[in-house]
Design a protein around this motif. Structure first.
Motif, PDB file in Angstrom:
ATOM      1  N   VAL A  61       0.857  -1.181   0.000  1.00  0.00           N
ATOM      2  CA  VAL A  61       0.000   0.000   0.000  1.00  0.00           C
ATOM      3  C   VAL A  61       0.892   1.229   0.000  1.00  0.00           C
ATOM      4  O   VAL A  61       1.698   1.420   0.920  1.00  0.00           O
ATOM      5  CB  VAL A  61      -0.939   0.027   1.220  1.00  0.00           C
ATOM      6  CG1 VAL A  61      -1.817   1.275   1.182  1.00  0.00           C
ATOM      7  CG2 VAL A  61      -1.794  -1.232   1.274  1.00  0.00           C
ATOM      8  N   LEU A  62       0.778   2.046  -1.051  1.00  0.00           N
ATOM      9  CA  LEU A  62       1.526   3.292  -1.162  1.00  0.00           C
ATOM     10  C   LEU A  62       0.573   4.448  -0.926  1.00  0.00           C
ATOM     11  O   LEU A  62      -0.429   4.595  -1.648  1.00  0.00           O
ATOM     12  CB  LEU A  62       2.172   3.423  -2.540  1.00  0.00           C
ATOM     13  CG  LEU A  62       3.571   2.814  -2.746  1.00  0.00           C
ATOM     14  CD1 LEU A  62       3.559   1.320  -2.476  1.00  0.00           C
ATOM     15  CD2 LEU A  62       4.067   3.095  -4.163  1.00  0.00           C
ATOM     16  N   PHE A  63       0.871   5.264   0.078  1.00  0.00           N
ATOM     17  CA  PHE A  63       0.025   6.409   0.367  1.00  0.00           C
ATOM     18  C   PHE A  63       0.431   7.591  -0.508  1.00  0.00           C
ATOM     19  O   PHE A  63       1.268   7.460  -1.415  1.00  0.00           O
ATOM     20  CB  PHE A  63       0.101   6.736   1.856  1.00  0.00           C
ATOM     21  CG  PHE A  63      -0.678   5.759   2.703  1.00  0.00           C
ATOM     22  CD1 PHE A  63      -1.957   6.064   3.135  1.00  0.00           C
ATOM     23  CD2 PHE A  63      -0.143   4.531   3.040  1.00  0.00           C
ATOM     24  CE1 PHE A  63      -2.684   5.164   3.895  1.00  0.00           C
ATOM     25  CE2 PHE A  63      -0.856   3.624   3.803  1.00  0.00           C
ATOM     26  CZ  PHE A  63      -2.133   3.939   4.225  1.00  0.00           C
ATOM     27  N   LYS A  64      -0.131   8.740  -0.249  1.00  0.00           N
ATOM     28  CA  LYS A  64       0.006   9.890  -1.137  1.00  0.00           C
ATOM     29  C   LYS A  64       1.452  10.375  -1.234  1.00  0.00           C
ATOM     30  O   LYS A  64       2.185  10.370  -0.260  1.00  0.00           O
ATOM     31  CB  LYS A  64      -0.888  11.027  -0.640  1.00  0.00           C
ATOM     32  CG  LYS A  64      -2.368  10.667  -0.598  1.00  0.00           C
ATOM     33  CD  LYS A  64      -3.183  11.753   0.065  1.00  0.00           C
ATOM     34  CE  LYS A  64      -4.644  11.353   0.189  1.00  0.00           C
ATOM     35  NZ  LYS A  64      -5.437  12.382   0.893  1.00  0.00           N
ATOM     36  N   LYS A  65       1.822  10.779  -2.424  1.00  0.00           N
ATOM     37  CA  LYS A  65       3.109  11.403  -2.727  1.00  0.00           C
ATOM     38  C   LYS A  65       4.309  10.518  -2.375  1.00  0.00           C
ATOM     39  O   LYS A  65       5.327  11.003  -1.887  1.00  0.00           O
ATOM     40  CB  LYS A  65       3.225  12.768  -2.038  1.00  0.00           C
ATOM     41  CG  LYS A  65       2.196  13.780  -2.525  1.00  0.00           C
ATOM     42  CD  LYS A  65       2.523  15.197  -2.096  1.00  0.00           C
ATOM     43  CE  LYS A  65       2.365  15.376  -0.609  1.00  0.00           C
ATOM     44  NZ  LYS A  65       2.601  16.780  -0.181  1.00  0.00           N
ATOM     45  N   ALA A  66       4.165   9.221  -2.592  1.00  0.00           N
ATOM     46  CA  ALA A  66       5.309   8.315  -2.407  1.00  0.00           C
ATOM     47  C   ALA A  66       6.122   8.280  -3.693  1.00  0.00           C
ATOM     48  O   ALA A  66       5.565   8.221  -4.786  1.00  0.00           O
ATOM     49  CB  ALA A  66       4.816   6.916  -2.050  1.00  0.00           C
ATOM     50  N   TYR A  67       7.438   8.303  -3.548  1.00  0.00           N
ATOM     51  CA  TYR A  67       8.329   8.207  -4.711  1.00  0.00           C
ATOM     52  C   TYR A  67       9.151   6.932  -4.584  1.00  0.00           C
ATOM     53  O   TYR A  67       9.870   6.741  -3.592  1.00  0.00           O
ATOM     54  CB  TYR A  67       9.260   9.415  -4.808  1.00  0.00           C
ATOM     55  CG  TYR A  67      10.232   9.326  -5.969  1.00  0.00           C
ATOM     56  CD1 TYR A  67       9.863   9.765  -7.241  1.00  0.00           C
ATOM     57  CD2 TYR A  67      11.503   8.768  -5.802  1.00  0.00           C
ATOM     58  CE1 TYR A  67      10.742   9.668  -8.310  1.00  0.00           C
ATOM     59  CE2 TYR A  67      12.383   8.663  -6.862  1.00  0.00           C
ATOM     60  CZ  TYR A  67      11.996   9.106  -8.121  1.00  0.00           C
ATOM     61  OH  TYR A  67      12.857   8.991  -9.174  1.00  0.00           O
ATOM     62  N   ILE A  68       9.051   6.062  -5.577  1.00  0.00           N
ATOM     63  CA  ILE A  68       9.786   4.801  -5.607  1.00  0.00           C
ATOM     64  C   ILE A  68      10.842   4.890  -6.704  1.00  0.00           C
ATOM     65  O   ILE A  68      10.501   5.036  -7.886  1.00  0.00           O
ATOM     66  CB  ILE A  68       8.859   3.597  -5.877  1.00  0.00           C
ATOM     67  CG1 ILE A  68       7.645   3.631  -4.934  1.00  0.00           C
ATOM     68  CG2 ILE A  68       9.629   2.298  -5.744  1.00  0.00           C
ATOM     69  CD1 ILE A  68       7.988   3.583  -3.469  1.00  0.00           C
ATOM     70  N   GLY A  69      12.118   4.834  -6.334  1.00  0.00           N
ATOM     71  CA  GLY A  69      13.206   5.042  -7.285  1.00  0.00           C
ATOM     72  C   GLY A  69      13.416   3.885  -8.248  1.00  0.00           C
ATOM     73  O   GLY A  69      12.730   2.850  -8.202  1.00  0.00           O
ATOM     74  N   ASN A  70      14.403   4.039  -9.114  1.00  0.00           N
ATOM     75  CA  ASN A  70      14.722   3.019 -10.122  1.00  0.00           C
ATOM     76  C   ASN A  70      15.255   1.748  -9.460  1.00  0.00           C
ATOM     77  O   ASN A  70      16.010   1.809  -8.470  1.00  0.00           O
ATOM     78  CB  ASN A  70      15.778   3.561 -11.102  1.00  0.00           C
ATOM     79  CG  ASN A  70      15.249   4.733 -11.897  1.00  0.00           C
ATOM     80  OD1 ASN A  70      14.207   4.655 -12.533  1.00  0.00           O
ATOM     81  ND2 ASN A  70      15.974   5.850 -11.850  1.00  0.00           N
ATOM     82  N   ASN A  71      14.861   0.613 -10.013  1.00  0.00           N
ATOM     83  CA  ASN A  71      15.349  -0.705  -9.570  1.00  0.00           C
ATOM     84  C   ASN A  71      15.004  -1.004  -8.107  1.00  0.00           C
ATOM     85  O   ASN A  71      15.664  -1.828  -7.474  1.00  0.00           O
ATOM     86  CB  ASN A  71      16.869  -0.822  -9.768  1.00  0.00           C
ATOM     87  CG  ASN A  71      17.265  -0.616 -11.217  1.00  0.00           C
ATOM     88  OD1 ASN A  71      16.625  -1.158 -12.127  1.00  0.00           O
ATOM     89  ND2 ASN A  71      18.297   0.177 -11.444  1.00  0.00           N
ATOM     90  N   CYS A  72      14.005  -0.340  -7.562  1.00  0.00           N
ATOM     91  CA  CYS A  72      13.563  -0.632  -6.204  1.00  0.00           C
ATOM     92  C   CYS A  72      12.628  -1.838  -6.204  1.00  0.00           C
ATOM     93  O   CYS A  72      11.918  -2.097  -7.180  1.00  0.00           O
ATOM     94  CB  CYS A  72      12.823   0.565  -5.599  1.00  0.00           C
ATOM     95  SG  CYS A  72      13.893   1.950  -5.179  1.00  0.00           S
ATOM     96  N   VAL A  73      12.612  -2.561  -5.089  1.00  0.00           N
ATOM     97  CA  VAL A  73      11.682  -3.680  -4.911  1.00  0.00           C
ATOM     98  C   VAL A  73      10.962  -3.468  -3.582  1.00  0.00           C
ATOM     99  O   VAL A  73      11.580  -3.483  -2.514  1.00  0.00           O
ATOM    100  CB  VAL A  73      12.409  -5.034  -4.920  1.00  0.00           C
ATOM    101  CG1 VAL A  73      11.423  -6.165  -4.665  1.00  0.00           C
ATOM    102  CG2 VAL A  73      13.137  -5.251  -6.243  1.00  0.00           C
ATOM    103  N   ILE A  74       9.651  -3.258  -3.658  1.00  0.00           N
ATOM    104  CA  ILE A  74       8.819  -3.041  -2.480  1.00  0.00           C
ATOM    105  C   ILE A  74       7.827  -4.202  -2.399  1.00  0.00           C
ATOM    106  O   ILE A  74       7.001  -4.378  -3.300  1.00  0.00           O
ATOM    107  CB  ILE A  74       8.054  -1.706  -2.547  1.00  0.00           C
ATOM    108  CG1 ILE A  74       8.992  -0.560  -2.968  1.00  0.00           C
ATOM    109  CG2 ILE A  74       7.359  -1.430  -1.240  1.00  0.00           C
ATOM    110  CD1 ILE A  74      10.090  -0.276  -1.999  1.00  0.00           C
TER     111      ILE A  74
END
Length: 373
Positions: free
Chosen positions: A307-320
């Motif tokens: 679950v990603l809330f508002k204004k989350a930034y996930i960078g390149n090659n990230c694994v969540i």
């Protein structure tokens, strides 16, 4: 509806660990776009309760900001609406709320100045839908002094942190144990009560005279054999989020289609304060599976069962994976996050790894947190 509403939203819980260090539990983000208190307030307006008081205390700044306009829950009226009360320092009293009964006593003027014959009291940390009008009908039908909304929790749940009730065949509560060491029942109180307004005033004033401060221990438990206290059984979805484990599981529940459908596609609706944000953006390289991604977010990496809330930034090659990313979080490139809750406004440096256990979620709280009002 012939009732006023009171939402108890001033509490704190050590079970929330670092998550409640900067906000009240009632202000905890839920399901991407909501706050915990939105569910109680939505139930109030959907039950046609026109006057609602929210009693706040602990770490209430973000909660007050969320409640700054009553229009989001349809309480924006010229007469009546949404009232937010904090502990008031006077010449006679310098105490903060010492318990739920004391919180009601310090705001007795709201009860005395109202004209509706009944009061609906609800906790601000419950996630559920409920027509309080049906509870009031049951209350009147049973000629009850106090009606407690209850539910049965499944096996395996930690129910010792709740009030446990036992009832007879008629639904009258015969025993009420507050947070017992050993569970004698799986029927728990949901923290929702219906009571006649004048009787509530009498009980609260009696508690104040005897220096008693807790609504459950000093009214429900103490008067269980003297007053007609009935249980209204709720058999739909209900969760209390006042622990890290329950907060995590509740947000994960919203990844299930049937839970999302129940809350967000079936009448009545759940309302919240709306932020003017652009839709989520998925750049080349993004791969999202079974996740909630809120408005204002930018995804460049892999997101699964999260679950990603508002204004989350996930960078390149990230694994969540299997994680909750709260509001306004920046996650640098090549970062791995699994079984975690990332606190709001955190900046996660690139090339870092945070992995928790499925049964012991890790809270990520970086010291380089960005501060905003």
């Amino acid at each position: 509806m012939r009732a006023i509403g009171i939402v108890l939203a001033g509490g704190n819980s050590k079970r929330m660990r670092e998550l409640s260090s900067k906000r009240a539990i009632a202000a905890m983000p839920i399901a991407g776009n909501y706050r915990s208190i939105d569910f109680a307030l939505s139930n109030m307006t959907n039950s046609h309760i026109q006057n609602v008081a929210v009693l706040t205390q602990y770490n209430s700044r973000s909660l007050h900001r969320h409640l700054s306009s009553s229009k989001w829950w349809d309480f924006g009226r010229k007469q009546g609406g949404l009232f937010v009360f904090t502990p008031t320092i006077t010449a006679e009293s310098s105490d903060w709320y010492r318990g739920t009964a004391d919180a009601l006593y310090q705001n007795l003027a709201f009860l005395k100045s109202s004209h509706e014959p009944y009061v609906v009291i609800a906790a601000g940390d419950g996630i559920y839908k409920l027509d309080y009008g049906k509870v009031l009908e049951y209350h009147i039908e049973k000629k009850s002094d106090i009606t407690v909304v209850c539910t049965e929790l499944p096996a395996g749940e930690d129910i010792t942190r709740f009030g446990l009730v036992q009832t007879n065949q008629d639904g009258r509560i015969t025993d009420f144990e507050e947070k017992p060491m050993v569970a004698s029942s799986n029927t728990v109180s949901c923290g929702i009560y219906v009571i006649r307004r004048r009787q509530l005033i009498e009980l609260i004033e009696q508690c104040a005279m005897e220096d008693r401060y807790d609504f459950v221990s000093d009214i429900l438990v103490r008067y269980r054999n003297l007053k007609r206290i009935y249980a209204y059984k709720m058999n739909t979805y209900w969760r209390n989020i006042a622990s890290v484990d329950s907060y995590y599981k509740t947000n994960m529940d919203f990844l299930k289609p049937e839970v999302r459908d129940y809350f967000f596609r079936r009448y009545p609706d759940v309302y919240s304060k709306i932020d003017d944000l652009p839709p989520a953006k998925y750049n080349p390289g993004a791969a999202v599976k079974n996740s909630l991604v809120s408005s204002g977010s930018i995804v460049n990496g892999v997101v699964e069962n999260s679950v990603l809330f508002k204004k989350a930034y996930i960078g390149n090659n990230c694994v969540i994976k299997n994680s909750i990313i709260l509001n306004d979080v920046y996650i640098g490139d090549n970062t791995v996050i699994e079984n975690c809750i990332v606190e709001s406004r955190d900046t996660i440096q690139a090339n870092t790894t945070y992995i928790g256990a499925p049964d012991n979620v890790k809270i990520v709280l970086e010291k380089n947190e960005r501060y905003t009002l």
